[in-house]
Scaffold this motif. Structure first.
Motif, PDB file in Angstrom:
ATOM      1  N   ASP A 120       0.793  -1.237   0.000  1.00 31.00           N
ATOM      2  CA  ASP A 120       0.000   0.000   0.000  1.00 31.00           C
ATOM      3  C   ASP A 120       0.827   1.290   0.000  1.00 31.00           C
ATOM      4  O   ASP A 120       0.674   2.133   0.884  1.00 31.00           O
ATOM      5  CB  ASP A 120      -0.964  -0.010   1.195  1.00 31.00           C
ATOM      6  N   GLY A 123      -1.306   4.421   0.214  1.00 27.05           N
ATOM      7  CA  GLY A 123      -2.313   4.467   1.269  1.00 27.05           C
ATOM      8  C   GLY A 123      -3.735   4.287   0.768  1.00 27.05           C
ATOM      9  O   GLY A 123      -4.691   4.593   1.482  1.00 27.05           O
ATOM     10  N   LEU A 124      -3.886   3.763  -0.444  1.00 22.16           N
ATOM     11  CA  LEU A 124      -5.222   3.623  -1.035  1.00 22.16           C
ATOM     12  C   LEU A 124      -6.072   2.584  -0.314  1.00 22.16           C
ATOM     13  O   LEU A 124      -7.263   2.804  -0.083  1.00 22.16           O
ATOM     14  CB  LEU A 124      -5.109   3.264  -2.516  1.00 22.16           C
ATOM     15  N   TYR A 125      -5.471   1.468   0.023  1.00 20.37           N
ATOM     16  CA  TYR A 125      -6.244   0.415   0.691  1.00 20.37           C
ATOM     17  C   TYR A 125      -6.692   0.869   2.076  1.00 20.37           C
ATOM     18  O   TYR A 125      -7.827   0.612   2.485  1.00 20.37           O
ATOM     19  CB  TYR A 125      -5.446  -0.888   0.767  1.00 20.37           C
ATOM     20  N   LYS A 126      -5.815   1.548   2.768  1.00 22.87           N
ATOM     21  CA  LYS A 126      -6.178   2.063   4.095  1.00 22.87           C
ATOM     22  C   LYS A 126      -7.359   3.022   3.968  1.00 22.87           C
ATOM     23  O   LYS A 126      -8.326   2.942   4.730  1.00 22.87           O
ATOM     24  CB  LYS A 126      -4.984   2.767   4.736  1.00 22.87           C
ATOM     25  N   LYS A 127      -7.290   3.926   2.985  1.00 26.48           N
ATOM     26  CA  LYS A 127      -8.390   4.874   2.773  1.00 26.48           C
ATOM     27  C   LYS A 127      -9.681   4.147   2.388  1.00 26.48           C
ATOM     28  O   LYS A 127     -10.762   4.522   2.838  1.00 26.48           O
ATOM     29  CB  LYS A 127      -8.025   5.887   1.689  1.00 26.48           C
ATOM     30  N   ALA A 128      -9.564   3.109   1.577  1.00 22.98           N
ATOM     31  CA  ALA A 128     -10.749   2.350   1.166  1.00 22.98           C
ATOM     32  C   ALA A 128     -11.363   1.619   2.355  1.00 22.98           C
ATOM     33  O   ALA A 128     -12.583   1.583   2.506  1.00 22.98           O
ATOM     34  CB  ALA A 128     -10.384   1.361   0.067  1.00 22.98           C
ATOM     35  N   ARG A 129     -10.520   1.061   3.199  1.00 28.88           N
ATOM     36  CA  ARG A 129     -11.016   0.304   4.357  1.00 28.88           C
ATOM     37  C   ARG A 129     -11.648   1.205   5.418  1.00 28.88           C
ATOM     38  O   ARG A 129     -12.514   0.775   6.155  1.00 28.88           O
ATOM     39  CB  ARG A 129      -9.887  -0.513   4.985  1.00 28.88           C
ATOM     40  N   THR A 130     -11.223   2.467   5.460  1.00 27.24           N
ATOM     41  CA  THR A 130     -11.803   3.407   6.431  1.00 27.24           C
ATOM     42  C   THR A 130     -12.951   4.228   5.842  1.00 27.24           C
ATOM     43  O   THR A 130     -13.510   5.081   6.513  1.00 27.24           O
ATOM     44  CB  THR A 130     -10.731   4.372   6.985  1.00 27.24           C
ATOM     45  N   GLU A 132     -12.781   6.384   3.315  1.00 27.10           N
ATOM     46  CA  GLU A 132     -12.371   7.657   2.711  1.00 27.10           C
ATOM     47  C   GLU A 132     -12.304   7.592   1.192  1.00 27.10           C
ATOM     48  O   GLU A 132     -12.332   8.619   0.525  1.00 27.10           O
ATOM     49  CB  GLU A 132     -10.988   8.064   3.228  1.00 27.10           C
ATOM     50  N   LEU A 133     -12.194   6.374   0.647  1.00 29.33           N
ATOM     51  CA  LEU A 133     -12.052   6.179  -0.793  1.00 29.33           C
ATOM     52  C   LEU A 133     -13.036   5.107  -1.239  1.00 29.33           C
ATOM     53  O   LEU A 133     -12.956   3.963  -0.787  1.00 29.33           O
ATOM     54  CB  LEU A 133     -10.610   5.758  -1.130  1.00 29.33           C
TER      55      LEU A 133
END
Length: 177
Positions: A120, A123-130, A132-133
């Motif tokens: 990551d 940080g796309l996966y983190k944003k998707a999981r929270t 934000e994305l």
């Protein structure tokens, strides 16, 4: 090795290793005296497709434009290396039709989602999981894996150098003037 213009279409999830392979492959081809051009998904989104978003329709148009550019590069004698998520089979099939089957080499960078999420870099996966994305491929949107790619490379099991050698070996077997 014979020179031939073709399109190497690297598809897979974000952080699978597509761009890394694309640039290493371009360096290897350049060292062999071949002209090549990398069409990286992030760069394409800032240039050729800067007016597009991430809706299903925009993603399809993104792939269409890149396929047309690859065909143009091939017609000029250049090896095109496209490194794009390109999540939908239908879009990749249309890209193959645009470029021409004889010149299209689909490489599925099949690195598992869990590995891509650990990497990551953006940080796309983190944003998707929270939340934000929205619609990140593999999390909020589907990735339709190729059914019969010319190659499948898992970068969690294979080094970049080995991946490049695998692609070059395939190209040697397909070489056409």
């Amino acid at each position: 090795m014979k020179h031939f213009p073709c399109t190497i279409w690297l598809t897979g999830l974000s952080a699978a290793g597509k761009t890394t392979i694309a640039h290493a492959l371009a360096a290897a081809l350049t060292a062999q005296g071949r002209m090549c051009d990398v069409l990286d998904g992030d760069v394409v989104r800032q240039t050729l497709c800067r007016d597009l978003g991430f809706s299903r329709e925009d993603r399809s148009e993104n792939i269409r434009r890149v396929a047309v550019r690859c065909k143009e590069l091939n017609a000029a004698g250049v090896v095109a290396i496209a490194a794009l998520v390109s999540p939908y089979r239908d879009d990749r099939d249309k890209a193959r039709e645009t470029v021409g089957d004889a010149r299209f080499v689909e490489v599925f960078v099949s690195t598992p989602l869990a590995v891509c999420e650990r990497r990551d870099p953006k940080g796309l996966y983190k944003k998707a999981r929270t939340g934000e994305l929205a619609n990140l491929t593999g999390v909020g949107d589907v990735y339709e894996a190729p059914l019969a790619p010319e190659l499948s490379i898992d970068t969690s099991l294979q080094t970049t150098e080995a991946a490049v050698e695998t692609v070059l070996h395939l190209l040697n077997g397909r070489a056409k003037v």
